[in-house]
Design a protein around this motif. Sequence first.
Motif, short mmCIF file in Angstrom:
data_model
loop_
_atom_site.label_atom_id
_atom_site.label_comp_id
_atom_site.label_asym_id
_atom_site.label_seq_id
_atom_site.Cartn_x
_atom_site.Cartn_y
_atom_site.Cartn_z
N ALA A 68 0.81 -1.22 0.00
CA ALA A 68 0.00 0.00 0.00
C ALA A 68 0.84 1.27 0.00
CB ALA A 68 -0.92 0.00 1.22
N ASP A 69 0.26 2.31 -0.58
CA ASP A 69 0.84 3.65 -0.49
C ASP A 69 0.29 4.39 0.72
OD1 ASP A 69 2.22 3.59 -3.13
OD2 ASP A 69 0.16 3.46 -3.89
N ILE A 70 -0.95 4.08 1.08
CA ILE A 70 -1.61 4.69 2.24
C ILE A 70 -2.21 3.57 3.07
CG2 ILE A 70 -3.49 6.18 3.02
CD1 ILE A 70 -3.18 7.77 0.45
N VAL A 71 -2.00 3.63 4.37
CA VAL A 71 -2.57 2.63 5.29
C VAL A 71 -3.56 3.34 6.21
CG1 VAL A 71 -2.11 0.94 7.09
CG2 VAL A 71 -0.44 1.29 5.24
N VAL A 72 -4.76 2.81 6.29
CA VAL A 72 -5.80 3.37 7.15
C VAL A 72 -5.91 2.52 8.41
CG1 VAL A 72 -8.23 3.99 7.35
CG2 VAL A 72 -7.06 4.24 5.14
N LEU A 73 -5.71 3.15 9.56
CA LEU A 73 -5.89 2.46 10.84
C LEU A 73 -7.33 2.64 11.28
CD1 LEU A 73 -2.87 3.08 13.26
CD2 LEU A 73 -3.71 0.91 12.38
N ALA A 74 -8.11 1.58 11.17
CA ALA A 74 -9.52 1.62 11.55
C ALA A 74 -9.81 0.53 12.56
CB ALA A 74 -10.40 1.47 10.31
N ILE A 75 -8.86 0.31 13.46
CA ILE A 75 -9.01 -0.69 14.50
C ILE A 75 -9.55 -0.02 15.77
CG2 ILE A 75 -7.16 -2.12 13.59
CD1 ILE A 75 -5.32 -1.00 15.75
N PRO A 76 -10.18 -0.78 16.66
CA PRO A 76 -10.57 -0.20 17.96
C PRO A 76 -9.32 0.31 18.67
CG PRO A 76 -11.61 -2.34 17.63
CD PRO A 76 -10.59 -2.19 16.55
N LEU A 77 -9.37 1.49 19.22
CA LEU A 77 -8.17 2.10 19.79
C LEU A 77 -7.58 1.27 20.91
CD1 LEU A 77 -7.29 5.72 20.25
CD2 LEU A 77 -7.25 4.30 22.30
N HIS A 78 -8.41 0.52 21.64
CA HIS A 78 -7.86 -0.26 22.75
C HIS A 78 -6.95 -1.39 22.27
CE1 HIS A 78 -11.58 -2.57 21.84
NE2 HIS A 78 -10.82 -3.61 22.12
N ARG A 79 -6.98 -1.68 20.96
CA ARG A 79 -6.08 -2.70 20.42
C ARG A 79 -4.76 -2.11 19.92
NH1 ARG A 79 -10.22 -6.42 16.77
NH2 ARG A 79 -11.57 -7.09 18.49
N PHE A 80 -4.66 -0.80 19.93
CA PHE A 80 -3.48 -0.16 19.34
C PHE A 80 -2.20 -0.49 20.08
CE2 PHE A 80 -0.58 3.54 19.12
CZ PHE A 80 -0.26 3.47 17.76
N SER A 81 -2.24 -0.58 21.40
CA SER A 81 -1.02 -0.79 22.18
C SER A 81 -0.38 -2.14 21.90
CB SER A 81 -1.29 -0.63 23.68
OG SER A 81 -2.24 -1.59 24.10
N PHE A 83 -0.75 -3.75 18.94
CA PHE A 83 -0.65 -3.86 17.49
C PHE A 83 0.82 -3.91 17.08
CE2 PHE A 83 -0.54 -1.51 13.40
CZ PHE A 83 -1.38 -2.32 12.65
N ASP A 84 1.13 -4.58 15.96
CA ASP A 84 2.50 -4.66 15.46
C ASP A 84 2.87 -3.34 14.80
OD1 ASP A 84 4.95 -5.22 14.38
OD2 ASP A 84 4.26 -6.83 13.05
N HIS A 85 3.42 -2.42 15.57
CA HIS A 85 3.72 -1.09 15.07
C HIS A 85 4.79 -1.11 13.97
CE1 HIS A 85 2.46 -0.17 19.42
NE2 HIS A 85 1.41 0.01 18.63
N GLY A 86 5.71 -2.05 14.06
CA GLY A 86 6.82 -2.07 13.13
C GLY A 86 6.41 -2.26 11.69
N MET A 87 5.28 -2.92 11.44
CA MET A 87 4.87 -3.15 10.05
C MET A 87 4.52 -1.84 9.33
SD MET A 87 0.96 -4.60 9.80
CE MET A 87 1.11 -5.89 11.02
N LEU A 88 4.32 -0.77 10.10
CA LEU A 88 3.96 0.51 9.50
C LEU A 88 5.15 1.43 9.27
CD1 LEU A 88 0.68 1.24 11.49
CD2 LEU A 88 0.91 0.26 9.21
#
Length: 219
Positions: A68-81, A83-88
Amino acid sequence: MTGVEVGRPRVAILGVGHVGTALARTMLDAGYEVAVAASGDPKKIELIASVLMPGAKAAWARDAVSDADIVVLAIPLHRFSTFDHGMLDGKLVIDTMNYWAPTDGVQSLFEETPLSSSEVVQNTLANATVVKTFNHIGYHEMEEERRPAGAPDRRALGVVSDDPQAAAIVGELVDSIGYDPIVLDSLSDGAAFEPGGPVFGARLTAPEFERAVAVDAVA
């Protein structure tokens, strides 16, 4: 769906809840190539994708992001912590999330700070470029509220980032799907888009939106 338009950025949407599916449909309709992913095997969401987002490709999250050129984060915020941050890393990321303790529970990452939620997201995704938008419109409105450019009742959506080029790119996407983008200077300005802010949930034209955030800035 009008078909994929050449030159449009490829979009990956992480999260196939109400927000993710509504955004996928609007972007597909505007000619974007869209991949969608949940937290596991894409086979589990293939039926959802085919029924609710016809034309979207179900993929593993890492594969969707990679292409992707643009990634949309549309996950529930409580799952963010967790989440695999490195893939972004290296990606332009649209943050659609909101911190709302009554819904997500108290999240210390977002609670114990003076920063807006998207500033926290940017600090956590240090190697990505975060743009905040789509968080102050209801998912049920995203399709029905679209209007062609120049329509007198065209709704405005706020766009903020600490990177002006990234904000401009996302602003073009917002415009292409049927909304007037109002680009503000920095992620800190995105506090106006959050629950309790002057434009959260409000249906405003571009002049009305600009007045609302200007009044909030001096209040």
